[in-house]
Each structure stands twice: as structure tokens, then as C-alpha cells.
Write a protein that holds these residues in place. Structure first.
Motif, short mmCIF file in Angstrom:
data_model
loop_
_atom_site.label_atom_id
_atom_site.label_comp_id
_atom_site.label_asym_id
_atom_site.label_seq_id
_atom_site.Cartn_x
_atom_site.Cartn_y
_atom_site.Cartn_z
N ALA A 9 -27.60 18.54 50.71
CA ALA A 9 -28.07 17.73 51.84
C ALA A 9 -28.53 18.52 53.04
O ALA A 9 -28.91 17.94 54.04
CB ALA A 9 -26.95 16.77 52.25
N GLY A 10 -28.47 19.83 52.97
CA GLY A 10 -28.75 20.62 54.16
C GLY A 10 -30.13 21.24 54.18
O GLY A 10 -30.93 21.06 53.25
N PRO A 11 -30.39 21.98 55.22
CA PRO A 11 -31.67 22.68 55.32
C PRO A 11 -31.73 23.84 54.34
O PRO A 11 -30.71 24.28 53.83
CB PRO A 11 -31.69 23.19 56.77
N VAL A 12 -32.93 24.31 54.10
CA VAL A 12 -33.13 25.48 53.25
C VAL A 12 -33.50 26.64 54.17
O VAL A 12 -34.41 26.54 54.98
CB VAL A 12 -34.26 25.23 52.23
N TYR A 13 -32.74 27.72 54.07
CA TYR A 13 -32.98 28.89 54.90
C TYR A 13 -33.68 29.96 54.09
O TYR A 13 -33.40 30.14 52.91
CB TYR A 13 -31.66 29.45 55.44
N ASP A 14 -34.59 30.65 54.72
CA ASP A 14 -35.30 31.77 54.09
C ASP A 14 -34.51 33.04 54.41
O ASP A 14 -34.86 33.79 55.30
CB ASP A 14 -36.72 31.86 54.62
N ASP A 15 -33.43 33.22 53.65
CA ASP A 15 -32.46 34.26 53.99
C ASP A 15 -31.79 34.70 52.70
O ASP A 15 -31.36 33.87 51.90
CB ASP A 15 -31.48 33.59 54.98
N ALA A 16 -31.70 35.99 52.47
CA ALA A 16 -31.14 36.52 51.22
C ALA A 16 -29.68 36.11 51.02
O ALA A 16 -29.27 35.79 49.89
CB ALA A 16 -31.27 38.04 51.20
N ASP A 17 -28.89 36.13 52.08
CA ASP A 17 -27.48 35.73 51.96
C ASP A 17 -27.36 34.27 51.56
O ASP A 17 -26.53 33.90 50.74
CB ASP A 17 -26.73 35.99 53.26
N ALA B 287 -29.62 32.48 49.95
CA ALA B 287 -30.09 32.36 48.57
C ALA B 287 -28.99 32.78 47.59
O ALA B 287 -28.79 32.13 46.55
CB ALA B 287 -31.35 33.21 48.37
N THR B 288 -28.26 33.83 47.90
CA THR B 288 -27.16 34.28 47.05
C THR B 288 -26.08 33.21 46.97
O THR B 288 -25.54 32.93 45.89
CB THR B 288 -26.57 35.60 47.59
N ARG B 289 -25.78 32.60 48.10
CA ARG B 289 -24.76 31.55 48.15
C ARG B 289 -25.18 30.35 47.29
O ARG B 289 -24.37 29.79 46.54
CB ARG B 289 -24.57 31.16 49.61
N ILE B 290 -26.43 29.93 47.43
CA ILE B 290 -26.94 28.78 46.66
C ILE B 290 -26.91 29.10 45.16
O ILE B 290 -26.52 28.27 44.34
CB ILE B 290 -28.39 28.43 47.10
N THR B 291 -27.31 30.30 44.79
CA THR B 291 -27.29 30.71 43.38
C THR B 291 -25.87 30.64 42.81
O THR B 291 -25.66 30.13 41.70
CB THR B 291 -27.87 32.13 43.22
N ALA B 292 -24.89 31.11 43.56
CA ALA B 292 -23.49 31.07 43.11
C ALA B 292 -23.04 29.63 42.89
O ALA B 292 -22.37 29.32 41.90
CB ALA B 292 -22.59 31.78 44.11
N HIS B 293 -23.41 28.74 43.80
CA HIS B 293 -23.06 27.32 43.65
C HIS B 293 -23.70 26.75 42.39
O HIS B 293 -23.04 26.05 41.62
CB HIS B 293 -23.52 26.53 44.87
N ARG B 294 -24.99 27.02 42.18
CA ARG B 294 -25.70 26.49 41.01
C ARG B 294 -25.08 26.99 39.71
O ARG B 294 -24.94 26.23 38.75
CB ARG B 294 -27.17 26.88 41.07
N GLU B 295 -24.75 28.26 39.66
CA GLU B 295 -24.20 28.84 38.43
C GLU B 295 -22.83 28.28 38.09
O GLU B 295 -22.43 28.28 36.93
CB GLU B 295 -24.16 30.37 38.56
N ARG B 296 -22.10 27.81 39.09
CA ARG B 296 -20.77 27.25 38.87
C ARG B 296 -20.83 25.84 38.28
O ARG B 296 -19.89 25.40 37.62
CB ARG B 296 -20.06 27.17 40.23
N ARG B 297 -21.90 25.13 38.55
CA ARG B 297 -21.99 23.72 38.13
C ARG B 297 -22.41 23.60 36.67
O ARG B 297 -23.22 24.39 36.18
CB ARG B 297 -22.98 22.97 39.02
N PRO B 298 -21.92 22.55 35.98
CA PRO B 298 -22.35 22.32 34.60
C PRO B 298 -23.86 22.09 34.52
O PRO B 298 -24.47 21.50 35.43
CB PRO B 298 -21.59 21.04 34.21
N ALA B 299 -24.45 22.51 33.42
CA ALA B 299 -25.90 22.39 33.22
C ALA B 299 -26.35 20.93 33.15
O ALA B 299 -27.52 20.64 33.39
CB ALA B 299 -26.30 23.13 31.96
N THR B 300 -25.43 20.02 32.84
CA THR B 300 -25.80 18.60 32.72
C THR B 300 -25.90 17.90 34.07
O THR B 300 -26.34 16.75 34.13
CB THR B 300 -24.77 17.85 31.85
#
Length: 181
Positions: free
Chosen positions: A32-40, A42-55
Motif C-alpha cells: 500500500a505504500g509508495p515506491v522508492y527509487d532506492d537500492a536499500d 528494493a532489497t527490502r521489497i525483494t526479501a518480502h517477495r521471496e518470503r511469500r508463497p508463490a500462490t
């Protein structure tokens, strides 16, 4: 089941919220939040995505009330703090008078509270716990803290449970005192 999960930064609140729904084959994950153009970031978002089930389906939107109101599968909203930041950013309102910001937040929170009252599927919302530290030096931080505190009270009152996560530990909180006034 309507659960508000609150806690400080890096407390484990998002992981706890995900675990509450991990056994569900279909979940709509609302970023629900804004998207930041920031490497840190992006890393945080990637970690969240990888934790969630693929379904699980990820939906990037600030229309949290609309998603909850129309949900036919469990919903996880992460997080109300970034949602509020996005609302204020969209309105270009960081310098607006406090009363105007309070009206903006209330106008977007009321439909969410209404949607939570009528939802027929599990909903888990993540938020940041604010106000446990010093009074912020900058006006924008003080206003944000006050607005999110009210949103947390209103959403918490609409939920069946509120979980406080501290240092990776969960405390289920007692009865609400009611919506913020």
C-alpha cells in the motif's frame, strides 16, 4: 479473522502477519505504500517477495478499503504506515495544516473501517507502532506520528485482535478502548 499487527521497524511484524495466512492457498498481498527509487528499499521489497508463497497475488494500490470490501480471498495489507505516507505524498500535503491532514487521513480511514466491519474473509493489516520514543524534531514526523496513531486506534478497534511484535516476539493485546476521537 481481522488482525492488526503492529510493532517497530524490523520487529518481525511483517513476517508474523505472513505466518498468520501462510496456510492459505490464495492471499491478496496489498503493498500500500509508495515506491522508492532506492537500492536499500528494493532489497527490502525483494526479501518480502521471496518470503511469500508463490500462490499469493501482490497488488500495489492505496485503495485498501476497496480491496478489503471486494475480497473473496484472505487479504494481507503491508503496511498502514507506508499507506499513510503515500496518501500524504499523493496529496502533496506534507506542509498542509494539521487539521487538513487529519481530515485527509480520516476520509481514507473511515471506508477501511467500514470495509473491515463487513468483510467475510480473513484480513491481516500491518502497521508501525509510533509514539514510543522522543517527540520528533520535525513537524512532518510529529504530524505523521499523530495521524498514524489515530489510524492504528481506529483500525485496531475494527479488528478482532491486535498483535504487538517486539524483538520477534508476539503479544496479543486486550480489549480496545474504542475508536480515536
Amino acid at each position: 479473522m481481522r488482525v492488526l499487527v503492529t510493532g517497530g521497524v524490523r520487529s518481525g511484524k511483517s513476517r508474523h502477519a505472513e505466518l498468520l495466512l501462510v496456510d492459505r492457498p490464495r492471499v491478496t498481498y496489498v503493498a500500500a505504500g509508495p515506491v522508492y527509487d532506492d537500492a536499500d528499499w528494493a532489497t527490502r521489497i525483494t526479501a518480502h517477495r521471496e518470503r511469500r508463497p508463490a500462490t499469493w497475488t501482490t497488488l500495489e494500490t492505496r485503495d485498501v478499503a476497496g480491496v478489503v470490501a471486494s475480497a473473496d480471498a484472505p487479504v494481507l495489507v503491508d503496511c498502514l504506515g507506508t499507506w499513510l505516507t503515500g496518501l500524504i505524498d499523493e496529496a502533496h500535503a506534507w506542509e498542509a495544516p494539521s487539521a487538513e491532514l487529519a481530515e485527509l487521513a480520516a476520509a481514507r480511514t473511515a471506508p477501511l473501517v467500514d470495509a473491515l466491519a463487513g468483510v467475510r474473509v480473513p484480513v491481516v493489516l500491518v502497521t508501525n507502532e509510533v509514539g514510543l520514543g522522543v517527540v520528533p524534531e520535525h513537524r512532518s514526523a510529529r504530524v505523521f506520528r499523530d495521524l498514524l496513531g489515530r489510524i492504528n486506534q481506529d483500525v485496531g478497534a475494527a479488528c478482532d485482535e491486535v498483535h504487538l511484535v517486539v524483538a520477534g516476539r508476539v503479544l496479543r493485546l486486550g480489549d480496545p478502548i474504542g475508536p480515536a476521537r
